[in-house]
Design an enzyme around this catalytic site. Structure first.
Site, short mmCIF file in Angstrom:
data_model
loop_
_atom_site.label_atom_id
_atom_site.label_comp_id
_atom_site.label_asym_id
_atom_site.label_seq_id
_atom_site.Cartn_x
_atom_site.Cartn_y
_atom_site.Cartn_z
N CYS A 188 1.39 -1.23 -0.18
CA CYS A 188 0.03 -0.15 -0.10
C CYS A 188 0.72 1.47 0.06
CB CYS A 188 -0.65 -0.10 1.13
SG CYS A 188 0.05 0.25 2.77
N ASN A 232 2.47 0.65 4.76
CA ASN A 232 2.92 0.40 5.11
C ASN A 232 2.33 0.07 6.35
OD1 ASN A 232 5.38 -2.14 5.44
ND2 ASN A 232 3.63 -2.55 5.52
N CYS A 247 -1.81 0.69 7.24
CA CYS A 247 -2.93 0.49 7.82
C CYS A 247 -2.78 -0.37 6.84
CB CYS A 247 -3.73 1.78 7.05
SG CYS A 247 -3.40 3.14 8.14
P1 4NP Z 1 -1.94 2.81 4.09
O1 4NP Z 1 -2.30 4.39 4.32
O2 4NP Z 1 -1.32 3.55 2.58
O3 4NP Z 1 -3.10 2.34 4.20
O4 4NP Z 1 -0.89 2.37 5.08
C1 4NP Z 1 -1.50 5.70 4.89
C2 4NP Z 1 -0.02 5.54 5.81
C3 4NP Z 1 0.01 6.89 5.58
C4 4NP Z 1 -0.21 8.11 4.91
C5 4NP Z 1 -1.15 7.40 4.09
C6 4NP Z 1 -1.90 6.41 3.86
N1 4NP Z 1 0.13 9.06 5.35
O5 4NP Z 1 -0.01 9.96 4.45
O6 4NP Z 1 0.77 9.16 6.01
#
Ligand code: 4NP
Length: 166
Positions: A15, A18, A20
């Site tokens: 994703c 990394n 969520c």
């Molecule tokens: P993930 O979610 O891609 O599902 O891990 C996110 C976690 C952090 C961020 C964006 C999405 N961020 O912008 O920091």
């Protein structure tokens, strides 16, 4: 019973952060492949570098735990070109992740024959319930988003396992 030749030896879930979606996917895929009797290396990574070395977001940990998945010890890392050599299959959570991974795959293809690189697909590619849909990014949303992520990932993980068992 002989296993299908299409069963990957290793799967990387990817994703953006990394913290969520992909660690949740890792927890679900670890548990469900084990129950299905499939042995494979499973890991997760992010296309971004902001959260390297961090444990999953506490909301993701809590929702995963409520569904029986312990992801609290997973540590975020960033995906690299080498992952396309080290893994058989790389699954992107959404279309932007897929696009970013395609660029990294092209980099890897400069030094390694493309036939030997990981196959790249969307997490939902074989899931008729959510076919080719994104696993929506829950980071800036509410608790419902984390539940939705688990529901979609359980469905899509089961769909992949089904393709490996036929
Ligand atoms: P993930 O979610 O891609 O599902 O891990 C996110 C976690 C952090 C961020 C964006 C999405 N961020 O912008 O920091």
């Amino acid at each position: 019973m002989p296993m299908s030749a299409a069963v990957p030896k290793s799967v990387l879930l990817v994703c953006l952060g990394n913290i969520c979606r992909s660690p949740t996917a890792e927890g679900i895929m670890r548990q469900r492949t084990a129950i299905a009797g499939l042995t494979m290396k499973i890991d997760s990574a992010g296309t971004g570098d902001w959260h390297i070395g961090k444990y999953p977001d506490l909301r993701a940990q809590t929702h995963a735990k409520q569904h029986g998945y312990n992801i609290s010890k997973l540590v975020a890392r960033q995906v690299s070109a080498k992952d396309f050599i080290d893994f058989d299959l790389i699954l992107a959570m959404d279309a932007q992740n897929l696009k970013d991974l395609q660029s990294i795959r092209e980099l890897a293809a400069q030094t390694t024959n493309a036939d030997r690189l990981a196959r790249l697909a969307l997490m939902s590619e074989v899931d008729i319930s959510y076919l080719n849909q994104d696993v929506p990014d829950p980071y800036y949303g509410g608790e419902d988003g984390f539940e939705e992520v688990i529901k979609r990932l359980e469905s899509s993980v089961d769909a992949w396992i089904h393709t490996w068992q036929i």
